[in-house]
Each structure stands twice: as structure tokens, then as C-alpha cells.
Design a protein around this motif. Structure first.
Motif, PDB file in Angstrom:
ATOM      1  N   LEU A  31     -56.286  16.063 -49.023  1.00  0.00           N
ATOM      2  CA  LEU A  31     -57.118  16.604 -50.169  1.00  0.00           C
ATOM      3  C   LEU A  31     -58.538  16.530 -49.089  1.00  0.00           C
ATOM      4  O   LEU A  31     -59.163  15.750 -48.717  1.00  0.00           O
ATOM      5  N   THR A  32     -59.082  17.888 -48.973  1.00  0.00           N
ATOM      6  CA  THR A  32     -60.850  17.407 -48.509  1.00  0.00           C
ATOM      7  C   THR A  32     -61.220  18.312 -50.024  1.00  0.00           C
ATOM      8  O   THR A  32     -61.413  18.045 -51.220  1.00  0.00           O
ATOM      9  N   GLU A  33     -62.784  18.354 -49.519  1.00  0.00           N
ATOM     10  CA  GLU A  33     -64.006  18.489 -50.508  1.00  0.00           C
ATOM     11  C   GLU A  33     -63.863  19.713 -51.450  1.00  0.00           C
ATOM     12  O   GLU A  33     -63.993  19.796 -52.919  1.00  0.00           O
ATOM     13  N   ASN A  34     -62.599  20.794 -50.014  1.00  0.00           N
ATOM     14  CA  ASN A  34     -62.765  22.223 -51.166  1.00  0.00           C
ATOM     15  C   ASN A  34     -61.580  22.889 -51.370  1.00  0.00           C
ATOM     16  O   ASN A  34     -61.216  23.452 -51.703  1.00  0.00           O
ATOM     17  N   ASP A  48     -50.119  25.690 -46.134  1.00  0.00           N
ATOM     18  CA  ASP A  48     -50.347  26.209 -47.329  1.00  0.00           C
ATOM     19  C   ASP A  48     -51.795  25.608 -47.670  1.00  0.00           C
ATOM     20  O   ASP A  48     -52.572  24.249 -47.521  1.00  0.00           O
ATOM     21  N   GLU A  49     -53.262  26.033 -47.615  1.00  0.00           N
ATOM     22  CA  GLU A  49     -54.268  25.557 -48.492  1.00  0.00           C
ATOM     23  C   GLU A  49     -54.730  26.944 -49.779  1.00  0.00           C
ATOM     24  O   GLU A  49     -54.308  27.574 -50.034  1.00  0.00           O
ATOM     25  N   LEU A  50     -54.893  25.478 -50.224  1.00  0.00           N
ATOM     26  CA  LEU A  50     -55.807  25.859 -51.953  1.00  0.00           C
ATOM     27  C   LEU A  50     -56.933  25.751 -51.732  1.00  0.00           C
ATOM     28  O   LEU A  50     -56.919  24.596 -51.910  1.00  0.00           O
ATOM     29  N   GLU A  51     -57.828  26.645 -52.519  1.00  0.00           N
ATOM     30  CA  GLU A  51     -59.274  26.237 -52.646  1.00  0.00           C
ATOM     31  C   GLU A  51     -59.438  25.544 -54.333  1.00  0.00           C
ATOM     32  O   GLU A  51     -58.409  26.817 -55.116  1.00  0.00           O
ATOM     33  N   LEU A  52     -59.730  24.767 -54.844  1.00  0.00           N
ATOM     34  CA  LEU A  52     -60.061  24.196 -55.839  1.00  0.00           C
ATOM     35  C   LEU A  52     -59.577  24.324 -56.539  1.00  0.00           C
ATOM     36  O   LEU A  52     -59.617  24.277 -57.714  1.00  0.00           O
ATOM     37  N   TYR A  53     -61.485  25.829 -56.556  1.00  0.00           N
ATOM     38  CA  TYR A  53     -61.740  26.231 -57.539  1.00  0.00           C
ATOM     39  C   TYR A  53     -60.746  26.800 -58.421  1.00  0.00           C
ATOM     40  O   TYR A  53     -60.904  27.288 -59.232  1.00  0.00           O
ATOM     41  N   ARG A  54     -59.256  27.238 -57.318  1.00  0.00           N
ATOM     42  CA  ARG A  54     -58.523  28.014 -58.334  1.00  0.00           C
ATOM     43  C   ARG A  54     -57.324  27.349 -58.698  1.00  0.00           C
ATOM     44  O   ARG A  54     -57.032  27.381 -60.321  1.00  0.00           O
ATOM     45  N   ILE A  55     -57.649  26.232 -59.180  1.00  0.00           N
ATOM     46  CA  ILE A  55     -57.518  24.999 -60.239  1.00  0.00           C
ATOM     47  C   ILE A  55     -57.654  25.127 -61.325  1.00  0.00           C
ATOM     48  O   ILE A  55     -58.543  24.939 -61.962  1.00  0.00           O
ATOM     49  N   VAL A  56     -56.482  25.406 -62.204  1.00  0.00           N
ATOM     50  CA  VAL A  56     -57.311  25.920 -64.155  1.00  0.00           C
ATOM     51  C   VAL A  56     -56.500  24.552 -64.589  1.00  0.00           C
ATOM     52  O   VAL A  56     -57.334  24.552 -65.499  1.00  0.00           O
ATOM     53  N   ASP A  57     -55.154  23.973 -64.459  1.00  0.00           N
ATOM     54  CA  ASP A  57     -54.528  22.734 -65.357  1.00  0.00           C
ATOM     55  C   ASP A  57     -53.974  21.945 -64.334  1.00  0.00           C
ATOM     56  O   ASP A  57     -53.461  22.918 -63.277  1.00  0.00           O
ATOM     57  N   LYS A  58     -53.817  21.204 -64.720  1.00  0.00           N
ATOM     58  CA  LYS A  58     -52.390  19.923 -64.203  1.00  0.00           C
ATOM     59  C   LYS A  58     -51.449  19.172 -64.936  1.00  0.00           C
ATOM     60  O   LYS A  58     -52.269  18.980 -65.549  1.00  0.00           O
ATOM     61  N   SER A  59     -50.366  18.986 -64.067  1.00  0.00           N
ATOM     62  CA  SER A  59     -49.200  17.803 -65.335  1.00  0.00           C
ATOM     63  C   SER A  59     -48.819  17.135 -63.872  1.00  0.00           C
ATOM     64  O   SER A  59     -49.243  17.136 -62.610  1.00  0.00           O
ATOM     65  N   LEU A  60     -48.272  16.059 -64.558  1.00  0.00           N
ATOM     66  CA  LEU A  60     -47.945  14.803 -63.910  1.00  0.00           C
ATOM     67  C   LEU A  60     -46.556  14.398 -64.592  1.00  0.00           C
ATOM     68  O   LEU A  60     -46.167  14.528 -65.616  1.00  0.00           O
ATOM     69  N   SER A  61     -45.750  14.483 -63.407  1.00  0.00           N
ATOM     70  CA  SER A  61     -44.204  13.924 -63.709  1.00  0.00           C
ATOM     71  C   SER A  61     -43.790  12.699 -62.514  1.00  0.00           C
ATOM     72  O   SER A  61     -44.171  13.053 -62.098  1.00  0.00           O
ATOM     73  N   ARG A  62     -42.744  11.919 -63.382  1.00  0.00           N
ATOM     74  CA  ARG A  62     -41.879  10.623 -63.039  1.00  0.00           C
ATOM     75  C   ARG A  62     -41.253  10.818 -62.647  1.00  0.00           C
ATOM     76  O   ARG A  62     -41.448  10.409 -64.507  1.00  0.00           O
ATOM     77  N   SER A  63     -39.913  10.823 -62.480  1.00  0.00           N
ATOM     78  CA  SER A  63     -38.568  10.375 -62.637  1.00  0.00           C
ATOM     79  C   SER A  63     -38.887   8.583 -62.989  1.00  0.00           C
ATOM     80  O   SER A  63     -38.910   8.662 -62.761  1.00  0.00           O
ATOM     81  N   ILE A  64     -37.695   8.740 -63.106  1.00  0.00           N
ATOM     82  CA  ILE A  64     -36.709   7.308 -62.659  1.00  0.00           C
ATOM     83  C   ILE A  64     -37.287   6.619 -62.221  1.00  0.00           C
ATOM     84  O   ILE A  64     -38.078   5.716 -61.516  1.00  0.00           O
ATOM     85  N   TRP A  65     -36.797   7.542 -60.678  1.00  0.00           N
ATOM     86  CA  TRP A  65     -36.302   6.902 -59.519  1.00  0.00           C
ATOM     87  C   TRP A  65     -38.017   6.859 -59.288  1.00  0.00           C
ATOM     88  O   TRP A  65     -38.857   5.871 -58.271  1.00  0.00           O
ATOM     89  N   GLN A  66     -38.787   7.537 -59.509  1.00  0.00           N
ATOM     90  CA  GLN A  66     -40.354   7.643 -59.118  1.00  0.00           C
ATOM     91  C   GLN A  66     -40.880   6.686 -59.729  1.00  0.00           C
ATOM     92  O   GLN A  66     -42.122   6.029 -58.828  1.00  0.00           O
ATOM     93  N   ARG A  67     -41.131   6.286 -60.599  1.00  0.00           N
ATOM     94  CA  ARG A  67     -41.410   5.753 -60.968  1.00  0.00           C
ATOM     95  C   ARG A  67     -41.599   3.496 -60.935  1.00  0.00           C
ATOM     96  O   ARG A  67     -42.370   3.046 -60.697  1.00  0.00           O
ATOM     97  N   ILE A  68     -39.744   3.772 -60.742  1.00  0.00           N
ATOM     98  CA  ILE A  68     -39.849   2.158 -60.330  1.00  0.00           C
ATOM     99  C   ILE A  68     -40.170   2.180 -58.863  1.00  0.00           C
ATOM    100  O   ILE A  68     -40.510   1.238 -58.385  1.00  0.00           O
ATOM    101  N   PHE A  69     -40.845   3.014 -57.497  1.00  0.00           N
ATOM    102  CA  PHE A  69     -41.615   3.327 -56.618  1.00  0.00           C
ATOM    103  C   PHE A  69     -42.335   3.302 -56.514  1.00  0.00           C
ATOM    104  O   PHE A  69     -43.199   3.358 -55.427  1.00  0.00           O
ATOM    105  N   GLY A  70     -43.283   3.795 -57.109  1.00  0.00           N
ATOM    106  CA  GLY A  70     -44.774   3.772 -57.482  1.00  0.00           C
ATOM    107  C   GLY A  70     -45.524   5.291 -57.410  1.00  0.00           C
ATOM    108  O   GLY A  70     -46.540   5.334 -57.230  1.00  0.00           O
ATOM    109  N   CYS A  71     -43.975   6.541 -57.579  1.00  0.00           N
ATOM    110  CA  CYS A  71     -44.756   7.933 -56.748  1.00  0.00           C
ATOM    111  C   CYS A  71     -44.326   8.771 -58.106  1.00  0.00           C
ATOM    112  O   CYS A  71     -44.424   8.058 -58.784  1.00  0.00           O
TER     113      CYS A  71
END
Length: 134
Positions: A31-34, A48-71
Motif C-alpha cells: 500500500l502506497t499513498e495513492n 497489478d496496480e489499483l489507484e486508491l481513488y477508484r475504490i468505492v466500497d470494501k468488505s471484510l471476510s474471515r473464515s474460522i481458520w483465518q480468525r483462529i490465526f488472526g488473518c
């Protein structure tokens, strides 16, 4: 203070992690400033590069295994023709990273006075802001 890769001044960086939360992958996120950069591969590297201003929404998904290991996996919804959805797969401290991305998206948009209506139709959508055409 931003960290420095050989070529990239980045604010945050992490690798895609395995089921046990170990960074045993050849996919790295920066992650850079832009922009958000994804670099994948060992012998043959794709970036692959994605300009930050193009992001319109975000979401978070955590499976049980990811939650156990803090991911967790962060899903970014973008107004970009070749990347309408960007998945930042299985990174440590996903809530903090999601908030960090959100704050840089806001800073970038404020700095350049970019608003959601400026991106209408940028990904090939047939949407139209009728208020501008009245």
C-alpha cells in the motif's frame, strides 16, 4: 514513516498467508499513498496496480481458520475496468489494514477533489448522473 522496498515507498506490506497464518506465499501486497500493488509469482512475476481513488466500497471476510490465526480477506469494490473486485487474501490484522486503506482513499480523494460522481461510467457502466443533465 513509509518503509522502502527496492522500488516502492510503501505504508503497509504483507504476504498472502497459508491456513496456519504463515507467510509462505509468493503473493505480496503493498500500500502506497495513492495505490495498492499486488505482486505475485516466483520465476514469472505479475504485478497489478489499483489507484486508491477508484475504490468505492470494501468488505471484510474471515473464515474460522483465518480468525483462529488472526488473518482475514479484504474485498475492495472498484470502478476499474480490469479489476472490479480486488481481493487482498489472508493478511494479518485485516480490520486495521481495511481502516488504513479507507483513510488513504479519503485522503487521496480530498487532495484531488475526486468524488463518487466523478467516476460514474468509468468501468463501462451505463449509469448516468441525471442531476448533471437537467
Amino acid at each position: 514513516m513509509p518503509k522502502k522496498d527496492k522500488q516502492i515507498d510503501y505504508i503497509w506490506s504483507d504476504k498472502k498467508r497459508t491456513i496456519f497464518g504463515l507467510p509462505l506465499s509468493f503473493t505480496r501486497y503493498y500500500l502506497t499513498e495513492n495505490r495498492l500493488i499486488t505482486r505475485a509469482g516466483f520465476l514469472s512475476v505479475n504485478e497489478d496496480e489499483l489507484e486508491l481513488y477508484r475504490i468505492v466500497d470494501k468488505s471484510l471476510s474471515r473464515s474460522i481458520w483465518q480468525r483462529i490465526f488472526g488473518c482475514g480477506t479484504i474485498i475492495l469494490f472498484c470502478k476499474d475496468a480490469d479489476t472490479p473486485e480486488k481481493h487482498i487474501v489472508s493478511v494479518k490484522c485485516p480490520r486495521e489494514v481495511s481502516d488504513l486503506i479507507g483513510s488513504y482513499v479519503s485522503q487521496y480523494r480530498d487532495r484531488y477533489a475526486i468524488r463518487g460522481r466523478d467516476m460514474i461510467g468509468s468501468a463501462g457502466d451505463e449509469e448516468c448522473d441525471h442531476a448533471d443533465h437537467v
